[in-house]
Design a protein around this motif. Structure first.
Motif, PDB file in Angstrom:
ATOM      1  N   LYS A 103       0.839  -1.202   0.000  1.00  0.00           N
ATOM      2  CA  LYS A 103       0.000   0.000   0.000  1.00  0.00           C
ATOM      3  C   LYS A 103       0.878   1.257   0.000  1.00  0.00           C
ATOM      4  CE  LYS A 103      -3.820   2.097   2.540  1.00  0.00           C
ATOM      5  NZ  LYS A 103      -4.707   1.966   3.695  1.00  0.00           N
ATOM      6  N   TYR A 104       1.919   1.263   0.810  1.00  0.00           N
ATOM      7  CA  TYR A 104       2.841   2.400   0.889  1.00  0.00           C
ATOM      8  C   TYR A 104       3.495   2.663  -0.470  1.00  0.00           C
ATOM      9  CZ  TYR A 104       6.698   5.391   2.285  1.00  0.00           C
ATOM     10  OH  TYR A 104       7.589   6.431   2.369  1.00  0.00           O
ATOM     11  N   PHE A 105       4.056   1.603  -1.085  1.00  0.00           N
ATOM     12  CA  PHE A 105       4.748   1.785  -2.354  1.00  0.00           C
ATOM     13  C   PHE A 105       3.781   2.168  -3.474  1.00  0.00           C
ATOM     14  CE2 PHE A 105       8.099  -0.952  -0.328  1.00  0.00           C
ATOM     15  CZ  PHE A 105       9.092   0.009  -0.324  1.00  0.00           C
ATOM     16  N   ALA A 106       2.563   1.644  -3.464  1.00  0.00           N
ATOM     17  CA  ALA A 106       1.577   2.022  -4.483  1.00  0.00           C
ATOM     18  C   ALA A 106       1.240   3.505  -4.357  1.00  0.00           C
ATOM     19  CB  ALA A 106       0.311   1.179  -4.339  1.00  0.00           C
ATOM     20  N   ALA A 107       1.044   3.990  -3.128  1.00  0.00           N
ATOM     21  CA  ALA A 107       0.750   5.423  -2.918  1.00  0.00           C
ATOM     22  C   ALA A 107       1.946   6.273  -3.323  1.00  0.00           C
ATOM     23  CB  ALA A 107       0.386   5.672  -1.463  1.00  0.00           C
ATOM     24  N   LYS A 108       3.144   5.840  -2.995  1.00  0.00           N
ATOM     25  CA  LYS A 108       4.354   6.576  -3.361  1.00  0.00           C
ATOM     26  C   LYS A 108       4.491   6.663  -4.879  1.00  0.00           C
ATOM     27  CE  LYS A 108       9.265   6.174  -3.501  1.00  0.00           C
ATOM     28  NZ  LYS A 108       9.205   6.121  -4.941  1.00  0.00           N
ATOM     29  N   ASP A 109       4.258   5.543  -5.553  1.00  0.00           N
ATOM     30  CA  ASP A 109       4.366   5.518  -7.020  1.00  0.00           C
ATOM     31  C   ASP A 109       3.324   6.411  -7.677  1.00  0.00           C
ATOM     32  OD1 ASP A 109       6.507   3.823  -6.788  1.00  0.00           O
ATOM     33  OD2 ASP A 109       5.366   2.002  -7.251  1.00  0.00           O
TER      34      ASP A 109
END
Length: 127
Positions: free
Chosen positions: A118-124
């Motif tokens: 979830k963190y990496f998807a939001a960051k991307d």
């Protein structure tokens, strides 16, 4: 298999390192060679009251993160900040790959992977 993202949950007793790809997770657990000692500073005593950084422990965690292109560090206490400082000071190549530090209590491995995805998807999405 190539894993682009990695998350490490760290405290002074263990580190859970997860290399994450869209369809796979590789997990490793790193333990310090010697147990962490809790020191208490008493007024009027000499010394900082803090245990020295366990460089071997943090170096083993950095080695477990090798191969990742983006790293998220999470954990409940100060060990996550100590790992960040160690990476920046002793392993700048890995230090540059750290994209975030978050306070997270004691998740299960599945919760940790879901949190990281979830963190990496939001960051991307923000890029």
């Amino acid at each position: 298999m190539s894993h682009y993202h990695a998350v490490v949950w760290v405290d002074h007793t263990q580190a859970h390192v997860m290399h994450i790809s869209p369809d796979d997770v590789e997990k490793s657990v790193v333990h310090p060679a010697r147990p962490h000692q809790h020191l208490h500073h008493k007024r009027g005593s000499i010394g900082s009251g803090h245990a020295a950084e366990d460089r071997d422990y943090y170096h083993a965690i950095i080695e477990a993160l090798t191969g990742a292109r983006e790293i998220l560090i999470v954990g409940p206490g100060k060990a996550k900040l100590e790992l960040l400082k160690h990476a920046q000071g002793h392993d700048p190549e890995i230090g540059q790959l750290i994209v975030g530090i978050e306070t997270v209590d004691h998740p299960t491995d599945g919760q940790l992977v879901a949190y990281a995805r979830k963190y990496f998807a939001a960051k991307d999405r923000m890029l």
